[in-house]
Motif scaffolding. Structure first.
Motif, PDB file in Angstrom:
ATOM      1  N   MET A   7      46.772   7.784  11.265  1.00 53.53           N
ATOM      2  CA  MET A   7      47.687   8.322  10.267  1.00 53.53           C
ATOM      3  C   MET A   7      48.529   7.299   9.470  1.00 53.53           C
ATOM      4  SD  MET A   7      49.549  11.755  10.444  1.00 53.53           S
ATOM      5  CE  MET A   7      50.841  11.997   9.258  1.00 53.53           C
ATOM      6  N   PRO A   8      48.998   6.008  10.213  1.00 50.49           N
ATOM      7  CA  PRO A   8      49.400   5.164   9.477  1.00 50.49           C
ATOM      8  C   PRO A   8      48.526   4.349   8.443  1.00 50.49           C
ATOM      9  CG  PRO A   8      50.047   4.749  11.881  1.00 50.49           C
ATOM     10  CD  PRO A   8      49.122   5.951  11.858  1.00 50.49           C
ATOM     11  N   ALA A   9      47.197   4.419   8.810  1.00 49.14           N
ATOM     12  CA  ALA A   9      46.423   3.805   7.892  1.00 49.14           C
ATOM     13  C   ALA A   9      46.121   4.762   6.536  1.00 49.14           C
ATOM     14  CB  ALA A   9      45.038   3.716   8.567  1.00 49.14           C
ATOM     15  N   GLY A  10      46.055   5.909   6.893  1.00 46.48           N
ATOM     16  CA  GLY A  10      45.958   6.949   5.666  1.00 46.48           C
ATOM     17  C   GLY A  10      47.426   6.995   4.797  1.00 46.48           C
ATOM     18  N   ILE A  11      48.542   6.806   5.544  1.00 50.53           N
ATOM     19  CA  ILE A  11      49.908   6.644   4.771  1.00 50.53           C
ATOM     20  C   ILE A  11      49.900   5.453   4.182  1.00 50.53           C
ATOM     21  CG2 ILE A  11      52.322   6.515   5.149  1.00 50.53           C
ATOM     22  CD1 ILE A  11      52.248   8.379   7.525  1.00 50.53           C
ATOM     23  N   GLY A  12      49.397   4.349   4.627  1.00 49.78           N
ATOM     24  CA  GLY A  12      49.353   3.046   3.979  1.00 49.78           C
ATOM     25  C   GLY A  12      48.573   2.933   2.732  1.00 49.78           C
ATOM     26  N   LEU A  13      47.325   3.720   2.762  1.00 53.49           N
ATOM     27  CA  LEU A  13      46.389   3.784   1.511  1.00 53.49           C
ATOM     28  C   LEU A  13      47.165   4.590   0.658  1.00 53.49           C
ATOM     29  CD1 LEU A  13      43.690   3.102   0.499  1.00 53.49           C
ATOM     30  CD2 LEU A  13      42.972   5.382   1.560  1.00 53.49           C
TER      31      LEU A  13
END
Length: 178
Positions: A7-13
């Motif tokens: 989830m943090p990776a997706g939010i970061g993207l």
């Protein structure tokens, strides 16, 4: 665990996709997929002065990690933004600047009659939503901290439960709770 990591990776993207447009000085599309698809075409429309300042800010932030500990008390992001601001002002670069005006007139303290809203169903729903979002943020933060050290790992099943009951550490509490 995969959700907490992904989830943090997706939010970061999503955040990076939006910031690329701001960096290029171009208005971003509304939808995330359009932002990602349009990022390839940004090169021809970019404000290259703004891009250079952004790249310089990033370079300062990366270089700041190699500075002595006593200097790194100041966050690298603050140093990067201060350096970019100084360069833009000193060289009189033609880039957009943030202007903060009218903040005090836009903020008014609530009156006594406004406190009745706290008992409404809508407010209760908002409170539950905020509690859930804050709980997820806690787990994401714990996952990020786990990636930054070699010590005890987070027990996600117990993270949101109080580490102490009657003054004794819980079974899932690591050394930092004692």
């Amino acid at each position: 665990m995969a959700v907490v990591q992904g989830m943090p990776a997706g939010i970061g993207l999503v955040l990076i996709a939006g910031q690329l447009y701001a960096l290029a000085g171009v208005e971003a599309p509304v939808r995330t997929l359009e932002k990602l698809a349009g990022a390839v075409e940004l090169g021809g429309r970019a404000d290259w002065t703004a891009v250079a300042l952004g790249a310089g800010t990033g370079a300062v932030m990366v270089a700041w990690r190699r500075m002595p500990d006593r200097l790194r008390l100041v966050p690298g992001a603050l140093v990067g933004v201060a350096a970019a601001t100084a360069v833009a002002v000193l060289l009189r670069l033609p880039v957009e600047r943030v202007r903060v005006t009218g903040v005090l007139s836009a903020v008014t303290p609530p009156g006594w009659e406004d406190f009745g809203v706290l008992a409404s169903v809508g407010t209760a729903g908002t409170e539950v939503a905020l509690a859930l979002i804050a709980s997820a943020e806690t787990l994401f933060s714990a996952a990020a901290v786990d990636r930054m050290h070699d010590g005890d790992r987070t027990d996600y099943d117990r993270e949101l439960v109080s580490p102490r009951v009657s003054g004794t550490p819980s079974a899932g509490c690591s050394a930092h709770c004692r």
